[in-house]
Design a protein around this motif. Structure first.
Motif, PDB file in Angstrom:
ATOM      1  N   UNK A 115     -36.671   4.393   2.516  1.00  0.00           N
ATOM      2  CA  UNK A 115     -36.101   4.090   1.207  1.00  0.00           C
ATOM      3  C   UNK A 115     -35.942   5.361   0.371  1.00  0.00           C
ATOM      4  N   UNK A 116     -36.922   6.261   0.450  1.00  0.00           N
ATOM      5  CA  UNK A 116     -36.816   7.534  -0.282  1.00  0.00           C
ATOM      6  C   UNK A 116     -35.608   8.322   0.204  1.00  0.00           C
ATOM      7  N   UNK A 117     -35.397   8.341   1.512  1.00  0.00           N
ATOM      8  CA  UNK A 117     -34.244   9.051   2.066  1.00  0.00           C
ATOM      9  C   UNK A 117     -32.938   8.388   1.641  1.00  0.00           C
ATOM     10  N   UNK A 118     -32.894   7.072   1.683  1.00  0.00           N
ATOM     11  CA  UNK A 118     -31.680   6.339   1.329  1.00  0.00           C
ATOM     12  C   UNK A 118     -31.267   6.592  -0.113  1.00  0.00           C
ATOM     13  N   UNK A 167     -36.998  19.550  -2.559  1.00  0.00           N
ATOM     14  CA  UNK A 167     -37.868  20.439  -1.779  1.00  0.00           C
ATOM     15  C   UNK A 167     -38.832  19.625  -0.914  1.00  0.00           C
ATOM     16  N   UNK A 168     -39.140  18.400  -1.342  1.00  0.00           N
ATOM     17  CA  UNK A 168     -39.981  17.520  -0.538  1.00  0.00           C
ATOM     18  C   UNK A 168     -41.469  17.694  -0.725  1.00  0.00           C
ATOM     19  N   UNK A 198     -38.399  19.242  -9.070  1.00  0.00           N
ATOM     20  CA  UNK A 198     -37.021  19.648  -8.772  1.00  0.00           C
ATOM     21  C   UNK A 198     -36.041  18.487  -8.663  1.00  0.00           C
ATOM     22  N   UNK A 199     -36.407  17.371  -8.063  1.00  0.00           N
ATOM     23  CA  UNK A 199     -35.433  16.303  -7.829  1.00  0.00           C
ATOM     24  C   UNK A 199     -35.127  15.529  -9.105  1.00  0.00           C
ATOM     25  N   UNK A 200     -36.127  15.304  -9.908  1.00  0.00           N
ATOM     26  CA  UNK A 200     -35.957  14.405 -11.049  1.00  0.00           C
ATOM     27  C   UNK A 200     -36.460  13.039 -10.647  1.00  0.00           C
TER      28      UNK A 200
END
Length: 234
Positions: free
Chosen positions: A103-106, A112-113, A149-151
């Protein structure tokens, strides 16, 4: 006291009492068990990147309880008899991803992970604690996970998709990026103008207005251009 025994990702670990008393579970996972998917950053349970899930009997009963902990402040010698799951134990590309990882990938919830393992493990623990969780409860329980970084929108969108009310109109929690979009507090959708939001009050000789759009504000400023005006929370 004999050696400490625990299970990490289903594998028994016998921890000798030769480690310093200050050794954390995080240090053992990363440096001894070689499980560096569990990250470390603040060393004070402030960022959430070191989260793992643990299962053990409650102190007041024999009932097993599963929840997430911050491994950086969990003493190694406190885990005797515990079952511990890290991000490596949930899934991988070779063995297949866990639904939370998928789900995180989708939802494009990584950049950066670095924070991702803690995010996933926190959600894994939450779903064990409360399978029928709401979107708002999920948001309330992610204030200890910091992303640099991602938000937070894609991360929270991914996590909220597991909630019972994910697809119910009016139950979506409003994200901070949406606060300037004039969203209805009742539905969470764009305002259709069915309720009046303009306020006209007179208090101690001053007249107060609450314009709901830039056009309304422009008209008010034009109407009162010869008066003393002040913007409050403008």
């Amino acid at each position: 006291m004999s050696d400490v025994r625990c299970y990490i990702n289903g594998k028994e670990h016998i921890v000798p009492l030769s480690f310093p008393a200050t050794t954390s579970l995080n240090e053992y996972l990363r440096e001894t068990a070689g499980l560096k998917g569990t990250k470390i950053m603040c060393h004070e349970a402030g960022c959430g990147c070191c989260a793992v899930t643990v299962t053990h009997a409650r102190p007041d009963s024999d009932t097993l309880e599963t929840y997430s902990v911050q491994s950086c402040i969990t003493p190694l010698y406190a885990v005797d008899g515990w079952q511990i799951n890290t991000i490596e134990g949930l899934g991988s590309q070779k063995r297949g991803l866990h639904p939370i990882q998928e789900r995180v990938a989708k939802f494009n919830g990584t950049q950066c992970g670095y924070c991702t393992p803690g995010v996933v493990m926190n959600m894994y623990g939450l779903l064990h604690q409360k399978p029928n969780i709401t979107a708002q409860e999920i948001e309330d329980n992610f204030d200890g996970n910091i992303c640099r970084c991602t938000g937070y929108r894609p991360i929270l969108d991914a996590m909220k998709s597991f909630s019972d009310d994910a697809n119910i109109p009016g139950c979506k929690a409003i994200d901070i990026e949406d606060l300037n979009k004039n969203l209805c507090p009742k539905t969470g959708e764009a305002c259709l103008g069915s309720c009046t939001r303009r306020l006209d009050l007179q208090v101690n000789g001053a007249r107060w207005y609450r314009p709901a759009s830039l056009a309304e504000l422009r008209k008010l400023m034009t109407d009162y251009k010869d008066k003393k005006t002040r913007l409050v929370f403008g």
